[in-house]
Design a protein around this motif. Structure first.
Motif, PDB file in Angstrom:
ATOM      1  N   VAL A   1       0.799  -1.226   0.000  1.00  0.00           N
ATOM      2  CA  VAL A   1       0.000   0.000   0.000  1.00  0.00           C
ATOM      3  C   VAL A   1       0.833   1.277   0.000  1.00  0.00           C
ATOM      4  O   VAL A   1       0.290   2.369  -0.227  1.00  0.00           O
ATOM      5  N   ALA A   2       2.137   1.185   0.268  1.00  0.00           N
ATOM      6  CA  ALA A   2       2.947   2.408   0.345  1.00  0.00           C
ATOM      7  C   ALA A   2       4.417   2.032   0.303  1.00  0.00           C
ATOM      8  O   ALA A   2       4.794   0.861   0.473  1.00  0.00           O
ATOM      9  N   HIS A   3       5.241   3.048   0.074  1.00  0.00           N
ATOM     10  CA  HIS A   3       6.685   2.932   0.265  1.00  0.00           C
ATOM     11  C   HIS A   3       7.071   3.909   1.369  1.00  0.00           C
ATOM     12  O   HIS A   3       6.492   4.997   1.476  1.00  0.00           O
ATOM     13  N   VAL A   4       8.039   3.525   2.198  1.00  0.00           N
ATOM     14  CA  VAL A   4       8.369   4.343   3.366  1.00  0.00           C
ATOM     15  C   VAL A   4       8.788   5.755   2.981  1.00  0.00           C
ATOM     16  O   VAL A   4       8.612   6.704   3.762  1.00  0.00           O
ATOM     17  N   SER A   5       9.338   5.933   1.781  1.00  0.00           N
ATOM     18  CA  SER A   5       9.767   7.275   1.362  1.00  0.00           C
ATOM     19  C   SER A   5       8.587   8.207   1.110  1.00  0.00           C
ATOM     20  O   SER A   5       8.783   9.423   1.013  1.00  0.00           O
ATOM     21  N   GLN A   6       7.377   7.665   1.022  1.00  0.00           N
ATOM     22  CA  GLN A   6       6.192   8.517   0.847  1.00  0.00           C
ATOM     23  C   GLN A   6       5.748   9.155   2.161  1.00  0.00           C
ATOM     24  O   GLN A   6       4.951  10.092   2.142  1.00  0.00           O
ATOM     25  N   VAL A   7       6.234   8.634   3.282  1.00  0.00           N
ATOM     26  CA  VAL A   7       5.927   9.210   4.600  1.00  0.00           C
ATOM     27  C   VAL A   7       7.242   9.359   5.370  1.00  0.00           C
ATOM     28  O   VAL A   7       7.452   8.714   6.395  1.00  0.00           O
ATOM     29  N   PRO A   8       8.127  10.259   4.920  1.00  0.00           N
ATOM     30  CA  PRO A   8       9.474  10.314   5.506  1.00  0.00           C
ATOM     31  C   PRO A   8       9.547  10.954   6.880  1.00  0.00           C
ATOM     32  O   PRO A   8      10.493  10.687   7.633  1.00  0.00           O
ATOM     33  N   HIS A   9       8.573  11.814   7.244  1.00  0.00           N
ATOM     34  CA  HIS A   9       8.667  12.593   8.477  1.00  0.00           C
ATOM     35  C   HIS A   9       7.504  12.262   9.416  1.00  0.00           C
ATOM     36  O   HIS A   9       6.425  11.843   8.979  1.00  0.00           O
ATOM     37  N   ALA A  10       7.721  12.491  10.692  1.00  0.00           N
ATOM     38  CA  ALA A  10       6.653  12.286  11.671  1.00  0.00           C
ATOM     39  C   ALA A  10       5.428  13.118  11.285  1.00  0.00           C
ATOM     40  O   ALA A  10       5.543  14.305  10.999  1.00  0.00           O
ATOM     41  N   GLY A  11       4.282  12.486  11.281  1.00  0.00           N
ATOM     42  CA  GLY A  11       3.042  13.161  10.908  1.00  0.00           C
ATOM     43  C   GLY A  11       2.678  13.019   9.451  1.00  0.00           C
ATOM     44  O   GLY A  11       1.540  13.329   9.057  1.00  0.00           O
ATOM     45  N   ASP A  12       3.617  12.570   8.610  1.00  0.00           N
ATOM     46  CA  ASP A  12       3.294  12.336   7.201  1.00  0.00           C
ATOM     47  C   ASP A  12       2.300  11.180   7.095  1.00  0.00           C
ATOM     48  O   ASP A  12       2.442  10.159   7.777  1.00  0.00           O
ATOM     49  N   PHE A  13       1.297  11.342   6.246  1.00  0.00           N
ATOM     50  CA  PHE A  13       0.286  10.296   6.108  1.00  0.00           C
ATOM     51  C   PHE A  13      -0.115  10.118   4.654  1.00  0.00           C
ATOM     52  O   PHE A  13       0.044  11.011   3.818  1.00  0.00           O
ATOM     53  N   LEU A  14      -0.631   8.936   4.353  1.00  0.00           N
ATOM     54  CA  LEU A  14      -1.310   8.631   3.107  1.00  0.00           C
ATOM     55  C   LEU A  14      -2.715   8.167   3.457  1.00  0.00           C
ATOM     56  O   LEU A  14      -2.893   7.319   4.339  1.00  0.00           O
ATOM     57  N   ARG A  15      -3.691   8.710   2.777  1.00  0.00           N
ATOM     58  CA  ARG A  15      -5.093   8.349   2.991  1.00  0.00           C
ATOM     59  C   ARG A  15      -5.528   7.440   1.845  1.00  0.00           C
ATOM     60  O   ARG A  15      -5.390   7.797   0.680  1.00  0.00           O
ATOM     61  N   LEU A  16      -6.030   6.253   2.161  1.00  0.00           N
ATOM     62  CA  LEU A  16      -6.443   5.332   1.108  1.00  0.00           C
ATOM     63  C   LEU A  16      -7.489   4.374   1.641  1.00  0.00           C
ATOM     64  O   LEU A  16      -7.632   4.185   2.855  1.00  0.00           O
TER      65      LEU A  16
END
Length: 400
Positions: A49-64
């Motif tokens: 569902v994701a790659h870690v580089s898409q949420v590199p910082h604390a608080g980064d999110f992906l909505r799916l």
């Protein structure tokens, strides 16, 4: 209908490669079959569902949304990437409901329910619940968003609803140890992504992605001159993954020999000489799709959404060294154009096959040896469907 289709899939999968044919059309069009996949088959599998580089910082999110489940992939203040439910533990409100202006990605310090302003920290624990002081016995420390079972494999975030499923690293160990481990994809970065809402079944995309036979047709001006279909071949069958070799044209192989690399992005470090002379397509059953070259990797995030529809995110990953190179911008422009051009060529075929699957004129067709990856996928689907039918505890039906 479901039992009949499972029998037909099993019969198709049991054919030897020399007699292989396509699946019955109903597995791409039938609402009841889609409901069976959504409710019983796919929840038991690991889905990327994701790659870690898409949420590199604390608080980064992906909505799916995954098989109807509202999810957030979020990196906590502790640096851990989790997959949380978006469903508030108060009245079941979606924290970021679709169609109301919420971003598909971003950064938040707190996860806030817009209905009654209950708030959660990045780990999912309840922080605030206004006007709950008169609720007898209410203890906010006991309230937390549901956390879906997830694991990170080679930098990719996988999720499953099966608490008993073997670890994804165990399931895909052979794929890592024999092939993709050399690329160090946990340290790669997603530098481009494009979302597509698609009018074709997810299985059609998997089958199309894996077989090189259509290079000579759909991709005659894009991929066929680079990696001709007739030279491609598939690794022996593994129950959990598929690997297909796409050797480069003679001209490009000679260029790699002369220069030690091909033009374009700086290659991934640590590759073997032969890795510069071919591309690969990999499938980790059922939907982990990688198109891998010596200097770039295309990952497709594929999420089934309905009978004959799916949600697709096409992405490009490169190494950190590639991003620092002087020719990065030119390579980025050329290769992001290529990924769009190639996908649009595929869309023509995929939408055409989806329409054809609903036609009275559709019947099983024979497969070429170049479509061996489809045969491997059929055999996985037959096993997965039989497992799901024998172990399911849901009522199968067309419920949306």
């Amino acid at each position: 209908m479901i039992e009949t289709l499972i029998d037909q899939i099993a019969a198709t999968a049991a054919l030897p490669l020399e007699r292989a044919q396509t699946l019955p059309a109903a597995v791409y069009t039938d609402p009841d079959w889609h409901a069976f996949e959504r409710d019983a088959l796919l929840p038991k599998e690991w889905l990327s569902v994701a790659h870690v580089s898409q949420v590199p910082h604390a608080g980064d999110f992906l909505r799916l949304d995954v098989l109807g489940e509202p999810m957030l992939v979020v990196r906590g203040k502790d640096g851990v990437v989790r997959v949380l439910s978006r469903v508030c533990r108060h009245r079941g409100m979606d924290l970021m409901p679709a169609g109301h202006g919420y971003a598909d990605a971003g950064n938040e310090r707190t996860l806030l329910c817009p209905y009654h302003y209950w708030s959660y920290d990045l780990n999912g624990k309840l922080k605030g619940a206004p006007e709950m002081q008169k609720a007898e016995g209410f203890d906010r420390s006991e309230v937390c968003l549901h956390e879906h079972r997830s694991e990170i494999f080679e930098g990719f975030v996988f999720v499953t609803q099966d608490r008993e499923a073997p670890p994804v690293a165990e399931k895909l160990a052979g794929l890592r140890d024999r092939f993709i481990g050399r690329w160090g994809l946990g340290d790669a970065e997603v530098v481009y992504e494009k979302h597509w809402e698609s009018a074709f079944d997810w299985k059609l995309l998997v089958e199309n992605f894996m077989e090189p036979y259509h290079h000579m047709g759909s991709h005659r001006d894009t991929l066929q001159p680079i990696m001709p279909a007739h030279g491609c071949w598939t690794e022996p069958e593994d129950p959990d993954w598929v690997a297909c070799h796409l050797p480069l044209s003679k001209k490009l192989q000679e260029e790699a020999d002369r220069n030690g690399r091909l033009a374009g992005f700086t290659p991934f470090p640590g590759l073997e000489p032969d890795d510069h002379k071919q591309w690969w397509v990999f499938l980790g059953h059922p939907t982990f799709l990688l198109f891998v070259g010596p200097n770039e990797v295309f990952w497709y995030r594929l999420l089934p959404t309905g009978p004959g529809t799916c949600s697709l995110l096409t992405t490009l990953l490169v190494s950190g060294e590639a991003k620092q190179a002087e020719d990065y911008a030119a390579s980025f422009a050329a290769d992001t154009k290529l990924i769009v051009d190639v996908h649009l060529e595929d869309v023509e075929a995929l939408e055409g096959m989806q329409r054809g699957a609903a036609s009275v004129g559709c019947a099983p067709g024979r497969l070429s040896h170049l479509e061996e990856p489809i045969h491997h996928f059929q055999r996985w689907l037959a096993r997965a469907a039989e497992r799901a039918m024998s172990g399911q505890g849901v009522t199968v039906g067309a419920t949306g």
